[in-house]
Design an enzyme around this catalytic site. Structure first.
Site, short mmCIF file in Angstrom:
data_model
loop_
_atom_site.label_atom_id
_atom_site.label_comp_id
_atom_site.label_asym_id
_atom_site.label_seq_id
_atom_site.Cartn_x
_atom_site.Cartn_y
_atom_site.Cartn_z
N ARG A 65 -41.13 5.85 -73.66
CA ARG A 65 -40.80 7.14 -74.29
C ARG A 65 -41.14 7.09 -75.78
O ARG A 65 -41.67 8.05 -76.34
CB ARG A 65 -39.30 7.46 -74.10
CG ARG A 65 -38.93 7.78 -72.66
CD ARG A 65 -37.54 8.38 -72.54
NE ARG A 65 -36.46 7.48 -72.93
CZ ARG A 65 -35.87 6.61 -72.13
NH1 ARG A 65 -36.27 6.48 -70.87
NH2 ARG A 65 -34.87 5.84 -72.57
N LYS A 77 -31.00 22.94 -81.83
CA LYS A 77 -31.33 23.80 -80.68
C LYS A 77 -30.26 23.65 -79.62
O LYS A 77 -29.73 22.55 -79.41
CB LYS A 77 -32.68 23.41 -80.10
CG LYS A 77 -33.20 24.40 -79.07
CD LYS A 77 -34.32 23.82 -78.24
CE LYS A 77 -33.79 23.20 -76.96
NZ LYS A 77 -34.82 22.89 -75.98
N GLU A 116 -31.06 29.76 -77.99
CA GLU A 116 -32.00 29.81 -76.86
C GLU A 116 -31.32 30.30 -75.58
O GLU A 116 -30.73 29.52 -74.86
CB GLU A 116 -32.63 28.43 -76.60
CG GLU A 116 -33.61 28.45 -75.42
CD GLU A 116 -34.30 27.12 -75.14
OE1 GLU A 116 -35.18 27.10 -74.26
OE2 GLU A 116 -33.96 26.11 -75.78
N LYS A 127 -34.88 31.67 -79.80
CA LYS A 127 -35.88 31.07 -78.90
C LYS A 127 -35.73 31.69 -77.51
O LYS A 127 -35.02 31.17 -76.67
CB LYS A 127 -35.71 29.54 -78.84
CG LYS A 127 -36.71 28.88 -77.89
CD LYS A 127 -36.75 27.36 -78.03
CE LYS A 127 -37.70 26.77 -76.98
NZ LYS A 127 -37.99 25.34 -77.19
#
Length: 364
Positions: free
Chosen positions: A56, A147, A188, A230
């Protein structure tokens, strides 16, 4: 009506507003590199790479080692907690690499979706517990925005009034907590593309959801100039038999936003929602060419639609890292143009850029 005590000082408001405007400066958007460990498992398994912390890290390094060309098209990068504290091969923290390019660092702070009892398989999002403390720490560590994703789905019976209300309130609580800690919240509310609904139905649901979100943000005294939205683009469901043009999608999307999103919001950073790389760029371009007045920046916050070609080029091989980084830069530049309505298309009908990135019932 009782007096609302000011939640933020003038200085706090200015800081939040300045951060939001930097992220969505003309021609700039967001790289969403905040896939959880589980989501990375899906991405890496597609190219036959084992989902280890090191793999990752190597993959994120492919994206973050992009040269200064990305400065003009990437305004912010969303990190996952693990990535925020990782370093590149030279021991330089990833966060430092991004900040040194003048790009704003963000962090995913929600803890995933959980079932909402009493509904037909609908969800809410967890992660409010301890959020204030986490935001304070992330701010110290260099993050300036966050977010939080809520998910709604369209069917005959959904989204229900309960799911819309609950998710709008959760987003507002999150936004308020972020702002208290000097962090710009990206709100979002994703309406999934699953289903066979047409464009009109998606537009109707998007309008209802966004209206509820901005009512909740108002109720919670959130400072809109220091937020970003978003949302999904207004698109038909993946199983809808009707094919719509980018211009039709743009008109439906901008109309829905004009009816619900206050002009105080500095920017709208669309999610790609499983569109192919080219589709996401063409649709964003059409949105920015839409003949309706648009008071906000309309740009991108793409994950898969910025990364698919890079991931395919990399395939877990160190020797491919440079070529993979080039693929990412290419997509970033294309979307930087699309965010200004200046993308003419690459003429690439095949290849990774045209592959659908749709995942049913997408949970990060």
């Amino acid at each position: 009506m009782p007096h609302s005590y000011p939640a933020l000082s003038a200085e706090q408001k200015k800081e939040l507003s300045d951060i939001a405007l930097r992220i969505v400066a003309p021609g700039k958007g967001i790289l969403a590199a905040d896939e959880s460990v589980g989501s990375m498992a899906k991405r890496l398994s597609q190219i036959g790479v084992e989902n280890t912390e090191e793999n990752r890290r190597l993959y994120r390094q492919v994206l973050f080692s992009a040269d200064d060309r990305v400065k003009k098209c990437i305004g912010g990068v969303i990190f996952f907690h693990e990535t925020l504290y990782q370093k590149d091969d030279n021991g330089v923290p990833f966060i430092r690499t991004i900040l040194d390019k003048g790009i704003v660092v963000g962090i995913k702070v929600d803890k995933g979706v959980v079932p909402l009892a009493g509904t037909d398989g609908e969800t809410t999002t967890q992660g409010l517990d301890g959020l204030s403390e986490r935001c304070a720490q992330y701010k110290k560590d260099g993050a300036d925005f966050a977010k939080w994703r809520c998910v709604l789905k369209i069917s005959e019976r959904t989204p229900s009034a309960l799911a819309i209300l609950e998710n709008a309130n959760v987003l507002a609580r999150y936004a308020s907590i972020c702002q208290q800690n000097g962090i710009v919240p990206i709100v979002e509310p994703e309406i999934l593309p699953d289903g066979d609904h047409d464009l009109k139905r998606c537009q109707y649901v998007t309008e209802k959801v966004l209206a509820a979100v901005y009512k909740a943000l108002s109720d919670h005294h959130v400072y809109l100039e220091g937020t970003l939205l978003k949302p999904n683009m207004v698109t038909p469901g993946h199983a809808c038999p009707i094919k719509y043009t980018p211009e039709e999608i743009a008109m439906a999307t901008v109309t829905a936003l004009r009816r619900t999103v206050p002009p105080a919001v500095p920017g709208v950073t669309f999610l790609s929602g499983g569109q192919s790389e080219e589709e996401a760029s063409f649709n964003l371009n059409a949105i920015n060419r839409c003949p309706l007045p648009r008071p906000w920046a309309l740009t991108f916050s793409y994950g898969r639609a910025l990364q698919a070609s890079a991931l395919n080029a990399w395939r877990g091989q160190r020797d491919n890292a440079e070529a993979a980084t080039e693929e990412f830069i290419k997509r970033a530049e294309v979307n930087g143009l699309a965010a200004q309505g200046k993308y003419e298309g690459s003429g690439e009908d095949g290849g990774a850029a045209a592959q659908s990135l749709y995942i049913a019932n997408h949970a990060y």
